[in-house]
Design an enzyme around this catalytic site. Structure first.
Site, mmCIF file in Angstrom:
data_model
loop_
_atom_site.group_PDB
_atom_site.id
_atom_site.type_symbol
_atom_site.label_atom_id
_atom_site.label_comp_id
_atom_site.label_asym_id
_atom_site.label_seq_id
_atom_site.Cartn_x
_atom_site.Cartn_y
_atom_site.Cartn_z
ATOM 1 N N LYS A 178 1.339 4.058 -3.093
ATOM 2 C CA LYS A 178 0.952 5.460 -2.961
ATOM 3 C C LYS A 178 2.139 6.393 -3.189
ATOM 4 O O LYS A 178 1.992 7.489 -3.755
ATOM 5 C CB LYS A 178 0.319 5.708 -1.592
ATOM 6 C CG LYS A 178 -1.019 5.003 -1.408
ATOM 7 C CD LYS A 178 -2.032 5.422 -2.477
ATOM 8 C CE LYS A 178 -3.433 4.928 -2.157
ATOM 9 N NZ LYS A 178 -4.420 5.413 -3.136
ATOM 10 N N TYR A 222 0.809 -1.223 0.000
ATOM 11 C CA TYR A 222 0.000 0.000 0.000
ATOM 12 C C TYR A 222 0.844 1.276 0.000
ATOM 13 O O TYR A 222 0.700 2.132 -0.885
ATOM 14 C CB TYR A 222 -0.951 -0.006 1.200
ATOM 15 C CG TYR A 222 -1.974 1.110 1.152
ATOM 16 C CD1 TYR A 222 -3.095 1.019 0.338
ATOM 17 C CD2 TYR A 222 -1.810 2.265 1.917
ATOM 18 C CE1 TYR A 222 -4.038 2.038 0.277
ATOM 19 C CE2 TYR A 222 -2.750 3.291 1.872
ATOM 20 C CZ TYR A 222 -3.852 3.172 1.053
ATOM 21 O OH TYR A 222 -4.781 4.195 1.000
#
Length: 207
Positions: A106, A102
């Site tokens: 990002k 994650y």
């Protein structure tokens, strides 16, 4: 007009996104604004994270943004104007443990946006990022349903509240509008000041 169109598509599929982009152009005209916001979270420590989980997160959170930018960006290049807004996260610049790919995905979104800003700026196309902090969404709701979590999370945010989707929408609207016509390659962090609290954790006797 106030016409609208809902086009379902898998953002990781080049063919699916192309079909959606074509449907939008046919129904509403060339795209002026793209908000890349589709994301998934597959938690896990990096020591045991299956490659399939890593790839699944990168496919949606990063590659999907690229595919959508490319497809809708072609329409923007023809008209010579456009605004791309990519939703990242404060996890882009603050490693979030046990979250698989994650944070990595990002962080890559922020760089993708900066590269798009540099390459497509000459075509009148801006590219910027909105990075949410702690927000109650369907993806995070379960955390807040756990007793005590909302109170503990609120306590670490300087503004003493958890973000709402509307807070993100307001920042996105700014980047989509001509009010931000000279803002390109930037990241707006919408987190109530939370990401800037690092030094407040350092014990300082006498203060």
């Amino acid at each position: 007009g106030d016409g609208h169109l809902v086009a379902n598509c898998d953002t990781t599929s080049e063919e699916g996104v192309a079909a959606a982009a074509e449907a939008v152009a046919r129904t509403l005209g060339a795209c002026d604004i793209l908000v890349n916001t589709a994301a998934v979270l597959r938690p896990g420590g990096l020591d045991t994270l299956p490659l399939a989980e890593w790839n699944a997160v990168l496919a949606v959170n990063l590659t999907g943004y690229f595919i959508c930018a490319q497809a809708f960006g072609r329409q923007m290049r023809k008209t010579g104007r456009g605004s791309l807004i990519h939703v990242a996260s404060i996890a882009a610049s603050n490693a979030q443990g046990q979250s698989g790919a994650y944070s990595v995905s990002k962080a890559a979104v922020v760089m993708l946006s900066q590269q798009l800003a540099a390459e497509w700026g000459p075509h009148g196309i801006r590219s910027n990022v909105v990075s949410p902090g702690l927000v109650v969404t369907p993806m995070s709701q379960a955390f807040y349903d756990t007793p005590g979590v909302t109170e503990r999370r609120t306590a670490v945010v300087p503004l003493r509240r958890i973000g709402a989707p509307q807070d993100m929408a307001d920042a996105t609207l700014f980047l989509a509008s001509d009010r931000s016509s000279y803002v390109n390659g930037e990241e707006i962090i919408v987190d109530g000041g939370f990401a800037r609290t690092l030094m407040s954790h350092v014990p300082r006797p006498g203060f």
